[in-house]
Design a protein around this motif. Structure first.
Motif, PDB file in Angstrom:
ATOM      1  N   GLU A  16       0.870  -1.169   0.000  1.00  0.00           N
ATOM      2  CA  GLU A  16       0.000   0.000   0.000  1.00  0.00           C
ATOM      3  C   GLU A  16       0.906   1.218   0.000  1.00  0.00           C
ATOM      4  O   GLU A  16       1.541   1.520   0.984  1.00  0.00           O
ATOM      5  CB  GLU A  16      -0.882  -0.031   1.260  1.00  0.00           C
ATOM      6  CG  GLU A  16      -1.619   1.255   1.519  1.00  0.00           C
ATOM      7  CD  GLU A  16      -2.489   1.653   0.364  1.00  0.00           C
ATOM      8  OE1 GLU A  16      -1.951   2.204  -0.622  1.00  0.00           O
ATOM      9  OE2 GLU A  16      -3.697   1.438   0.434  1.00  0.00           O
ATOM     10  N   LYS A  20       1.007   6.782   2.153  1.00  0.00           N
ATOM     11  CA  LYS A  20       1.993   6.811   3.219  1.00  0.00           C
ATOM     12  C   LYS A  20       3.387   6.605   2.685  1.00  0.00           C
ATOM     13  O   LYS A  20       4.353   6.880   3.345  1.00  0.00           O
ATOM     14  CB  LYS A  20       1.722   5.671   4.187  1.00  0.00           C
ATOM     15  CG  LYS A  20       0.598   5.950   5.089  1.00  0.00           C
ATOM     16  CD  LYS A  20       0.576   4.866   6.127  1.00  0.00           C
ATOM     17  CE  LYS A  20      -0.625   5.012   6.996  1.00  0.00           C
ATOM     18  NZ  LYS A  20      -0.812   3.826   7.795  1.00  0.00           N
ATOM     19  N   GLY A 162     -11.837  -6.010   4.150  1.00  0.00           N
ATOM     20  CA  GLY A 162     -10.393  -6.091   3.912  1.00  0.00           C
ATOM     21  C   GLY A 162      -9.774  -4.739   3.595  1.00  0.00           C
ATOM     22  O   GLY A 162      -8.852  -4.633   2.799  1.00  0.00           O
ATOM     23  N   GLU A 163     -10.326  -3.705   4.218  1.00  0.00           N
ATOM     24  CA  GLU A 163      -9.844  -2.357   3.933  1.00  0.00           C
ATOM     25  C   GLU A 163      -9.364  -1.685   5.189  1.00  0.00           C
ATOM     26  O   GLU A 163      -9.861  -1.965   6.279  1.00  0.00           O
ATOM     27  CB  GLU A 163     -10.995  -1.474   3.430  1.00  0.00           C
ATOM     28  CG  GLU A 163     -11.581  -1.872   2.134  1.00  0.00           C
ATOM     29  CD  GLU A 163     -12.547  -0.805   1.636  1.00  0.00           C
ATOM     30  OE1 GLU A 163     -12.829   0.157   2.371  1.00  0.00           O
ATOM     31  OE2 GLU A 163     -12.993  -0.947   0.494  1.00  0.00           O
ATOM     32  N   CYS A 164      -8.468  -0.744   5.005  1.00  0.00           N
ATOM     33  CA  CYS A 164      -8.031   0.088   6.123  1.00  0.00           C
ATOM     34  C   CYS A 164      -8.966   1.300   6.214  1.00  0.00           C
ATOM     35  O   CYS A 164      -9.047   2.087   5.275  1.00  0.00           O
ATOM     36  CB  CYS A 164      -6.595   0.537   5.886  1.00  0.00           C
ATOM     37  SG  CYS A 164      -6.051   1.759   7.069  1.00  0.00           S
ATOM     38  N   ARG A 170      -8.634   9.233   4.655  1.00  0.00           N
ATOM     39  CA  ARG A 170      -7.635  10.072   3.991  1.00  0.00           C
ATOM     40  C   ARG A 170      -8.051  10.370   2.541  1.00  0.00           C
ATOM     41  O   ARG A 170      -7.956  11.504   2.080  1.00  0.00           O
ATOM     42  CB  ARG A 170      -6.292   9.354   4.012  1.00  0.00           C
ATOM     43  CG  ARG A 170      -5.096  10.278   4.122  1.00  0.00           C
ATOM     44  CD  ARG A 170      -3.756   9.542   4.089  1.00  0.00           C
ATOM     45  NE  ARG A 170      -3.846   8.142   4.393  1.00  0.00           N
ATOM     46  CZ  ARG A 170      -3.654   7.617   5.599  1.00  0.00           C
ATOM     47  NH1 ARG A 170      -3.347   8.391   6.619  1.00  0.00           N
ATOM     48  NH2 ARG A 170      -3.751   6.315   5.792  1.00  0.00           N
ATOM     49  N   GLU A 544      -1.904   4.652  13.328  1.00  0.00           N
ATOM     50  CA  GLU A 544      -3.300   4.377  12.940  1.00  0.00           C
ATOM     51  C   GLU A 544      -3.618   2.907  13.109  1.00  0.00           C
ATOM     52  O   GLU A 544      -4.651   2.529  13.653  1.00  0.00           O
ATOM     53  CB  GLU A 544      -3.510   4.715  11.465  1.00  0.00           C
ATOM     54  CG  GLU A 544      -3.259   6.145  11.153  1.00  0.00           C
ATOM     55  CD  GLU A 544      -3.126   6.358   9.660  1.00  0.00           C
ATOM     56  OE1 GLU A 544      -3.306   5.408   8.886  1.00  0.00           O
ATOM     57  OE2 GLU A 544      -2.860   7.499   9.279  1.00  0.00           O
ATOM     58  N   ASP A 545      -2.697   2.105  12.587  1.00  0.00           N
ATOM     59  CA  ASP A 545      -2.884   0.665  12.706  1.00  0.00           C
ATOM     60  C   ASP A 545      -3.004   0.278  14.173  1.00  0.00           C
ATOM     61  O   ASP A 545      -3.825  -0.565  14.548  1.00  0.00           O
ATOM     62  CB  ASP A 545      -1.697  -0.084  12.090  1.00  0.00           C
ATOM     63  CG  ASP A 545      -1.482   0.260  10.621  1.00  0.00           C
ATOM     64  OD1 ASP A 545      -2.477   0.583   9.947  1.00  0.00           O
ATOM     65  OD2 ASP A 545      -0.332   0.223  10.166  1.00  0.00           O
ATOM     66  N   TYR A 559      -7.072  -8.956   9.734  1.00  0.00           N
ATOM     67  CA  TYR A 559      -7.032  -8.083   8.553  1.00  0.00           C
ATOM     68  C   TYR A 559      -5.600  -7.966   8.031  1.00  0.00           C
ATOM     69  O   TYR A 559      -5.352  -8.104   6.828  1.00  0.00           O
ATOM     70  CB  TYR A 559      -7.590  -6.698   8.897  1.00  0.00           C
ATOM     71  CG  TYR A 559      -7.054  -5.611   8.003  1.00  0.00           C
ATOM     72  CD1 TYR A 559      -7.510  -5.470   6.688  1.00  0.00           C
ATOM     73  CD2 TYR A 559      -6.051  -4.746   8.444  1.00  0.00           C
ATOM     74  CE1 TYR A 559      -6.990  -4.506   5.853  1.00  0.00           C
ATOM     75  CE2 TYR A 559      -5.519  -3.787   7.614  1.00  0.00           C
ATOM     76  CZ  TYR A 559      -5.982  -3.668   6.317  1.00  0.00           C
ATOM     77  OH  TYR A 559      -5.458  -2.722   5.482  1.00  0.00           O
ATOM     78  N   HIS A 563      -4.234  -9.005   4.502  1.00  0.00           N
ATOM     79  CA  HIS A 563      -3.719  -7.943   3.654  1.00  0.00           C
ATOM     80  C   HIS A 563      -2.341  -8.287   3.097  1.00  0.00           C
ATOM     81  O   HIS A 563      -2.034  -8.007   1.942  1.00  0.00           O
ATOM     82  CB  HIS A 563      -3.661  -6.642   4.439  1.00  0.00           C
ATOM     83  CG  HIS A 563      -3.371  -5.491   3.557  1.00  0.00           C
ATOM     84  ND1 HIS A 563      -4.263  -5.051   2.602  1.00  0.00           N
ATOM     85  CD2 HIS A 563      -2.260  -4.738   3.420  1.00  0.00           C
ATOM     86  CE1 HIS A 563      -3.722  -4.060   1.943  1.00  0.00           C
ATOM     87  NE2 HIS A 563      -2.509  -3.853   2.404  1.00  0.00           N
ATOM     88  N   GLY A 567      -3.008  -8.210  -0.715  1.00  0.00           N
ATOM     89  CA  GLY A 567      -2.691  -6.900  -1.272  1.00  0.00           C
ATOM     90  C   GLY A 567      -3.868  -5.941  -1.270  1.00  0.00           C
ATOM     91  O   GLY A 567      -4.834  -6.125  -0.524  1.00  0.00           O
ATOM     92  N   ARG A 570      -8.891  -3.345  -1.924  1.00  0.00           N
ATOM     93  CA  ARG A 570      -9.809  -2.202  -1.923  1.00  0.00           C
ATOM     94  C   ARG A 570      -9.912  -1.565  -3.307  1.00  0.00           C
ATOM     95  O   ARG A 570     -10.856  -0.841  -3.588  1.00  0.00           O
ATOM     96  CB  ARG A 570      -9.366  -1.148  -0.909  1.00  0.00           C
ATOM     97  CG  ARG A 570      -8.119  -0.392  -1.346  1.00  0.00           C
ATOM     98  CD  ARG A 570      -7.436   0.297  -0.189  1.00  0.00           C
ATOM     99  NE  ARG A 570      -8.214   1.380   0.397  1.00  0.00           N
ATOM    100  CZ  ARG A 570      -8.138   2.655   0.000  1.00  0.00           C
ATOM    101  NH1 ARG A 570      -7.356   3.016  -0.994  1.00  0.00           N
ATOM    102  NH2 ARG A 570      -8.857   3.581   0.600  1.00  0.00           N
TER     103      ARG A 570
HETATM  104  C1  BTN Z   1      -6.606  -2.537   1.337  1.00  0.00           C
HETATM  105  O1  BTN Z   1      -7.573  -2.150   1.956  1.00  0.00           O
HETATM  106  O2  BTN Z   1      -6.514  -3.654   0.917  1.00  0.00           O
HETATM  107  C2  BTN Z   1      -5.470  -1.573   1.087  1.00  0.00           C
HETATM  108  C3  BTN Z   1      -5.302  -0.549   2.158  1.00  0.00           C
HETATM  109  C4  BTN Z   1      -4.340  -1.027   3.185  1.00  0.00           C
HETATM  110  C5  BTN Z   1      -3.678   0.100   3.894  1.00  0.00           C
HETATM  111  C6  BTN Z   1      -2.415  -0.334   4.569  1.00  0.00           C
HETATM  112  S1  BTN Z   1      -2.830  -1.439   5.840  1.00  0.00           S
HETATM  113  C7  BTN Z   1      -1.806  -0.753   7.054  1.00  0.00           C
HETATM  114  C8  BTN Z   1      -1.592   0.677   6.681  1.00  0.00           C
HETATM  115  N1  BTN Z   1      -2.562   1.627   7.161  1.00  0.00           N
HETATM  116  C9  BTN Z   1      -2.919   2.496   6.199  1.00  0.00           C
HETATM  117  O3  BTN Z   1      -3.603   3.523   6.373  1.00  0.00           O
HETATM  118  N2  BTN Z   1      -2.406   2.106   5.036  1.00  0.00           N
HETATM  119  C10 BTN Z   1      -1.674   0.872   5.187  1.00  0.00           C
END
Ligand code: BTN
Ligand code: 3PY
Ligand code: ZN
Length: 632
Positions: A16, A20, A162-164, A170, A544-545, A559, A563, A567, A570
């Motif tokens: 991702e 970031k 499966g999303e952040c 953002r 954030e995580d 998750y 992920h 990958g 999203r």
């Molecule tokens: C997905 O949802 O599959 C892709 C987005 C993943 C974002 C990654 S996960 C950890 C980190 N936190 C974020 O805001 N971006 C990355």
């Protein structure tokens, strides 16, 4: 060492880059990473194509001929300044002052949060929201705010999509630079279902403010303002807008139901004013407020409290627009609506209809009905893809005055009942839900207590228990954990307390606590927690995580693991995410801004003795074979 660290970097592993990483990473590594991301996404598509997505199994299918939802080009080439610029220029209090000075009724669009939480079990994916964000920014700059984060959307993003969720925030923030973003925060329960340590709540608010939340609507499920203080103070410290909420329940017009009377609401409003809120929210999550109540309540609140007021309601009984008109007449400053095609029933009132109802009156919203129609048509095409999550509710129903279930719970409880084979007993569940509420002493049905009431109601219907059975000291009842937690006082102190009969029965003589639950929780050692997850997952995570982990340790780690394997799913179209691909179908996925994968499914091969199915793709024109376990 640099390259080695880089390869271990979680953002690298999770592939991702979007916000970031890409800005800070030398282009050297892009090729390698991109190829890897492609494989992961193909693996996901192959798996879903072969095995199906468990979340939609056995559910109604979307129409087979559905096109990808595409938002039209915005009508206005420019992005006019909106309320967001007042916040940026003059601060939070200035927004509240501006709000109170407006003649027009201000409108918040809830389509990206409460509306799909209430109609589609919260399953709307970020990609479908982000597509429409520019239309809002360009064509509806007069909107007061966009409710697009918080409530149940936070954990559902991790858990089911499966999303952040931070990434969603953002992306939306960036696409709507003139609009205020708004979230729903459950006070000390954060975006979870239990009280968190004060320092976790504070850290969460700081992160959310930093990443892009402008308005924090904060509530407590017991309307216990003391338990809102930590989160309210954190919002005030962040410089963002505090909208403290009173949850509305009962019926102030009913003389037989005096627990929640006019004085109750006025007193709480004064407490929230004293706590420093910029805006007062009346949060009618059940859609129970009647027009005549709105006339009395909003007039009294305006006169006696004087804060700008934001009214949130649901259309479950079909009365939302009538109540909004009465509220508008009584001087309410802002109301929540959902775009037409995701409005009505358990969702919010119909945005376009509220705008039309007020046109050419002194509260004319100034919103462009042409733009509303365009955006609403877009949402219609999005909604079609989520047929699997529709509740089956075909019309509004006055039954809500019986059970008083919040709109956001309705579809979820129905799904829970369905999964327990109780769908046919829905009206029994509704009646039992009402009886449990009575047994609890008439509580406010909102997260997490609404869920607690639902848990017990489902248990009673399953086991054929009446309230009399439940309260009978001779009957052994094994209560759901949520009920024990509530009666122990771990959610907080209830207005008027819980009835002795139920407390005694549930706690078996143990005494409930009387203090704020947060005072009993040790502050979390955030550094140590972070190190712990990193160790466990073998990757480093960011702040954030960490907040995702603190609120939902298991959901978050699951998750992260998925992920790393699959990958940036999203970026897939919703149809592909839930149903995989058909032979010869071609899709594109923008895995980075401007970096698009073209994916064609060539064939699904036979499953060999190793239990692996071979799935043949073309990725950007190159043949690729992916093997996935066949679990059919
Ligand atoms: C997905 O949802 O599959 C892709 C987005 C993943 C974002 C990654 S996960 C950890 C980190 N936190 C974020 O805001 N971006 C990355
Ligand atoms: C939530 O807490 O998610 C709600 O929508 C409450 O109404
Ligand atoms: Zn709501």
């Amino acid at each position: 060492a640099f390259v080695e660290n880089l390869l271990k970097h979680p953002t690298f592993l999770s592939n991702e880059y979007t916000t970031k990483f890409i800005d800070t990473t030398p282009g050297l590594f892009e090729f390698e990473a991109r190829r890897d991301r492609g494989t992961k996404v193909l693996t996901y598509i192959a798996d879903i194509t072969v095995n199906g997505h468990p979340e939609v199994e056995g559910r109604p299918l979307p129409r087979p001929d559905l096109a990808l939802p595409r938002a039209p080009k915005p009508a206005n080439p420019e992005i006019a300044d909106g309320a967001k610029q007042i916040l940026e220029r003059d601060g939070a209090q200035a927004v509240a002052d501006w709000m109170a000075a407006q003649k027009q009724l201000l409108i918040t669009d809830t389509t990206m949060r409460d509306s799909h939480q209430s109609l589609l079990a919260t399953r709307m994916r970020s990609i479908d929201m982000i597509e429409a964000a520019p239309n809002y920014a360009h064509d509806l700059p007069q909107l007061f705010s966009m409710e697009c984060w918080g409530g149940a959307t936070f954990d559902v993003a991790y858990r089911f999509l499966g999303e952040c969720p931070w990434q969603r925030l953002r992306d939306l923030r960036k696409a709507m630079p003139n609009l205020l973003t708004q979230m729903l925060l459950r006070g000390s329960n954060g975006v979870g279902y239990t009280n968190y340590p004060d320092n976790v709540v504070k850290a969460f608010v700081e992160r959310a403010a930093d990443v892009g939340v402008d308005i924090f609507r904060v509530f407590d499920p017991l309307n216990w303002s003391e338990n809102m203080r930590v989160s309210m103070d954190a919002v005030l410290d962040s410089g963002k807008i505090l909208e403290a909420a009173i949850c509305y329940t009962g019926d102030i017009l009913d003389p037989n139901r005096s627990k929640y009377d006019l004085k109750y609401y006025l007193d709480m409003a004064k407490e929230l004013k004293a706590a420093g809120t910029h805006i007062l929210c009346l949060k009618d999550m059940g859609g129970l407020m009647k027009p005549a109540t709105a006339s009395i309540l909003f007039k009294a609140l305006k006169e006696e409290v004087g804060l700008p007021i934001h009214f949130h309601t649901h259309d479950t009984a079909g009365t939302a627009i009538a109540t909004i008109m009465a509220a508008s007449e009584a001087g309410v400053d802002a109301v929540d609506c959902a775009m037409d095609t995701l409005s009505g029933n358990t969702s919010q009132a119909t945005l376009g209809s509220v705008v039309e109802a007020l046109r050419h009156t002194d509260r004319d919203t100034g919103l462009d009905v042409g733009a509303i129609r365009q955006i609403s048509n877009y949402w219609e095409s999005v909604r079609d893809h989520y047929a699997a999550f529709e509740s089956g509710m075909q019309s509004p129903a006055s039954e809500v005055y019986l059970h008083e279930m919040p709109g956001g719970q309705f579809t979820n409880l129905k799904a829970q009942a369905r999964s327990m084979g109780l769908e046919d007993r829905w009206h029994d569940i509704a009646r039992t839900y009402a009886e449990v509420n009575h047994m609890f002493g008439d509580v406010i049905k909102v997260t997490p207590i609404a869920k607690t009431v639902g848990d017990l109601a489902l248990m009673m219907v399953t086991q054929g228990l009446t309230c009399e059975d439940v309260l009978n000291p001779e009957t052994e009842v094994s209560f759901p954990d949520s009920v024990i937690t509530l009666m122990k006082g771990y959610v907080g102190q209830a207005h008027g307390g819980f009835p002795e009969a139920i407390v005694k029965k549930v706690l078996k003589g143990e005494e409930p606590i009387t203090v704020r639950p947060g005072t009993l929780l040790e502050p979390a050692d955030l550094k140590a927690e972070k190190a712990g997850v990193e160790e466990k997952l073998g990757v480093s995570i960011d702040e954030e995580d960490l907040m995702g982990y603190m609120m939902y340790p298991k959901v978050f780690t699951d998750y992260m693991e998925r992920h790393v394997e699959y990958g940036p799913v999203r970026t897939l179209p919703t149809k592909t995410f839930f149903y995989g691909m058909e032979t010869n179908e071609e899709i594109t996925a923008e895995i980075d801004p401007g970096k698009t994968l073209e994916i064609r499914l060539v064939a699904v091969g036979e499953t060999r003795e190793d239990g692996q199915a071979r799935v043949f793709f073309e990725l950007n024109g190159q043949p690729r074979t992916i093997r996935v376990p066949d679990r059919r």
